[in-house]
Design a protein around this motif. Sequence first.
Motif, mmCIF file in Angstrom:
data_model
loop_
_atom_site.group_PDB
_atom_site.id
_atom_site.type_symbol
_atom_site.label_atom_id
_atom_site.label_comp_id
_atom_site.label_asym_id
_atom_site.label_seq_id
_atom_site.Cartn_x
_atom_site.Cartn_y
_atom_site.Cartn_z
ATOM 1 N N ASP A 1 0.824 -1.199 0.000
ATOM 2 C CA ASP A 1 0.000 0.000 0.000
ATOM 3 C C ASP A 1 0.868 1.263 0.000
ATOM 4 O O ASP A 1 0.479 2.310 -0.522
ATOM 5 C CB ASP A 1 -0.907 0.003 1.238
ATOM 6 C CG ASP A 1 -2.003 -1.054 1.119
ATOM 7 O OD1 ASP A 1 -2.124 -1.646 0.021
ATOM 8 O OD2 ASP A 1 -2.707 -1.310 2.101
ATOM 9 N N THR B 1 -0.612 -1.916 -4.583
ATOM 10 C CA THR B 1 -1.762 -2.818 -4.399
ATOM 11 C C THR B 1 -2.751 -2.660 -5.547
ATOM 12 O O THR B 1 -3.173 -3.641 -6.186
ATOM 13 C CB THR B 1 -2.448 -2.506 -3.063
ATOM 14 O OG1 THR B 1 -1.487 -2.660 -2.011
ATOM 15 C CG2 THR B 1 -3.610 -3.442 -2.831
ATOM 16 N N PRO C 1 -1.242 -8.480 -4.582
ATOM 17 C CA PRO C 1 -2.189 -7.597 -3.877
ATOM 18 C C PRO C 1 -2.712 -8.231 -2.608
ATOM 19 O O PRO C 1 -3.103 -7.531 -1.682
ATOM 20 C CB PRO C 1 -3.321 -7.406 -4.899
ATOM 21 C CG PRO C 1 -2.744 -7.779 -6.208
ATOM 22 C CD PRO C 1 -1.691 -8.784 -5.943
ATOM 23 N N SER D 1 -1.476 -7.315 0.830
ATOM 24 C CA SER D 1 -1.897 -6.058 1.441
ATOM 25 C C SER D 1 -3.101 -6.321 2.341
ATOM 26 O O SER D 1 -4.076 -6.950 1.923
ATOM 27 C CB SER D 1 -2.262 -5.048 0.346
ATOM 28 O OG SER D 1 -3.041 -4.014 0.878
ATOM 29 N N LEU D 2 -2.994 -5.834 3.554
ATOM 30 C CA LEU D 2 -4.123 -6.008 4.474
ATOM 31 C C LEU D 2 -5.345 -5.266 3.965
ATOM 32 O O LEU D 2 -6.485 -5.659 4.232
ATOM 33 C CB LEU D 2 -3.741 -5.510 5.877
ATOM 34 C CG LEU D 2 -4.756 -5.776 6.979
ATOM 35 C CD1 LEU D 2 -5.037 -7.267 7.121
ATOM 36 C CD2 LEU D 2 -4.261 -5.207 8.314
ATOM 37 N N SER D 3 -5.125 -4.217 3.191
ATOM 38 C CA SER D 3 -6.249 -3.486 2.605
ATOM 39 C C SER D 3 -7.025 -4.385 1.641
ATOM 40 O O SER D 3 -8.268 -4.399 1.632
ATOM 41 C CB SER D 3 -5.751 -2.246 1.858
ATOM 42 O OG SER D 3 -5.037 -1.415 2.731
ATOM 43 N N THR D 4 -6.281 -5.148 0.816
ATOM 44 C CA THR D 4 -6.959 -6.041 -0.128
ATOM 45 C C THR D 4 -7.724 -7.132 0.598
ATOM 46 O O THR D 4 -8.897 -7.408 0.305
ATOM 47 C CB THR D 4 -5.937 -6.664 -1.078
ATOM 48 O OG1 THR D 4 -5.242 -5.622 -1.753
ATOM 49 C CG2 THR D 4 -6.621 -7.562 -2.097
ATOM 50 N N THR E 1 -8.749 -7.121 3.599
ATOM 51 C CA THR E 1 -9.871 -6.526 4.313
ATOM 52 C C THR E 1 -11.022 -6.259 3.352
ATOM 53 O O THR E 1 -12.201 -6.496 3.665
ATOM 54 C CB THR E 1 -9.434 -5.215 4.986
ATOM 55 O OG1 THR E 1 -8.360 -5.487 5.883
ATOM 56 C CG2 THR E 1 -10.585 -4.584 5.751
ATOM 57 N N TYR F 1 -4.154 -12.317 4.771
ATOM 58 C CA TYR F 1 -3.067 -11.336 4.792
ATOM 59 C C TYR F 1 -1.837 -11.924 5.466
ATOM 60 O O TYR F 1 -0.712 -11.807 4.955
ATOM 61 C CB TYR F 1 -3.539 -10.062 5.529
ATOM 62 C CG TYR F 1 -2.386 -9.161 5.932
ATOM 63 C CD1 TYR F 1 -1.679 -8.405 4.986
ATOM 64 C CD2 TYR F 1 -1.982 -9.083 7.274
ATOM 65 C CE1 TYR F 1 -0.629 -7.600 5.377
ATOM 66 C CE2 TYR F 1 -0.933 -8.276 7.667
ATOM 67 C CZ TYR F 1 -0.258 -7.534 6.710
ATOM 68 O OH TYR F 1 0.779 -6.746 7.094
#
Lengths: 230, 258
Positions: free
Chosen positions: A6, A21, A104, A107-110, A112, A166
Amino acid sequence: MGLTPDTWIVVTLGPVPINATLFFTWIVMALLVLSALVVRLRLSQTGDLTVAQNFWETLVETMRTQIREVSGQEAGPYLPFVGTLFVFIAVSNILAVVPGFQPPTGSLSTTTALALCVLFAVPLFGLARRGVGTYLRSYLQPTPLMAPFNIIGEISRTLALAIRLYGNVMSGSVIAGILISIAPFFFPILMQLLGLLTGVIQAYIFAILAMVYIASATHEHRNADAAKGD
Amino acid sequence: MQIDWITVAAQIANFLVLVWLLQRLLYRPVVRAMRNREAAIRSRFAEAEKREAKAAGEVETLKQQQLEFQQRRAALLAQAQQEAQDLEHRLEAEARERVAAQRAAWESQIDRETAAFLVDLRREAAGHVGRVARRVLNDLAGARLEEAMADTFIAQLNGLTGKSLASLRAETTSGGRITVASAFDLPDPLRNRLRKAVRAVVYENAQPDFVRDPQIGCGIRLKVRGQTLQWNVSAYLDDLEKEIGVMIGREDRQEAAE
């Protein structure tokens, strides 16, 4: 390289910075869509199949079978969501062996985002199948006192889903980085091979768990129908 | 570890877009193609089962036709054999009839030829016997043949007894003319001797007529109406004819048996 892609800004489109990401997500999406287009344009209705169509038909049929076995229902309504989860995660993890590619899913964003999709998909599938009242009443089972715990259970399992994916993908990258610093010529290759395996397994686990959650919501509907029948 | 919520939102959007795209471009067409192919395969299976059933029916029909063909063939064969046997019997019967007819014709011809031969033989033999008898009588006794024949005839006449003699006398006394025939002219002394013998045996006032008849051959015949007394070589010729006829008949039977 950080622990998460990220923070790696690959390109800036005007005022919008595009991190790794999103960038690699688009690459994965482009590959999938391109492959789908190749199959779509040369789709054969007879037995004369191209390699790509053969591969995708095998994969799609396997996913449909898994969904049927897990949910006990027809795979049609769930295939796009669960299948895309598996395909996206698997391709992202497999491409991790490509030098310079940042998965991707690391990434914890992905993760999540994917977990949130599952979080919302479960009640949406449940509502679509059971109706609003019936579905909401399931949170009051076995007693209304359990409603908070049921809600907490929904949220926690979504969180666990995100963290699990993740953690596995990110840990792979971290372990690879550590091993490169220790033994740069041998272990990274083994870890890359192991990463391929664990990447596909993680995709399978994520998709299966999502299907299990969705199936649990729709199974209650079937059980309620059975109770009504009794 | 941190969460970039803008990235999260973007990833959610990306994922939903990917779901939509793959649904349109991949899942739906691929599933439709598989269903179509399954339907085509099921259709082909159904068609194959239908054809198999039809083929089984045709096999059954062919078996039935083959059975009927064999039965018809057996019937035709039996009929042909029967007709062949009938034809064989008919031809055999016709052949037997032809052979029998030919045999009858042949036997008739043989009989005719035999009869003609015997007649010729009889004539020839009579001539030979007469000539031989004359020569033998002339050579041995010096007497004339006519005299010897007259003596033999007179002895035969004198030997008449019983019914034959009675019938001869009855015919003569009732006015019957006595005719003495010979193949050659008898000299007067012989006629006198014969006349005396006739008067002595048959009738004392008899006036026999002496005629010449070459048909008699070597011999003398006395005839009164229906009564006849004769002696000639013809009796021997008759015996010779009988012997030859018996011999020829025996040879015919042997040929037929062979």
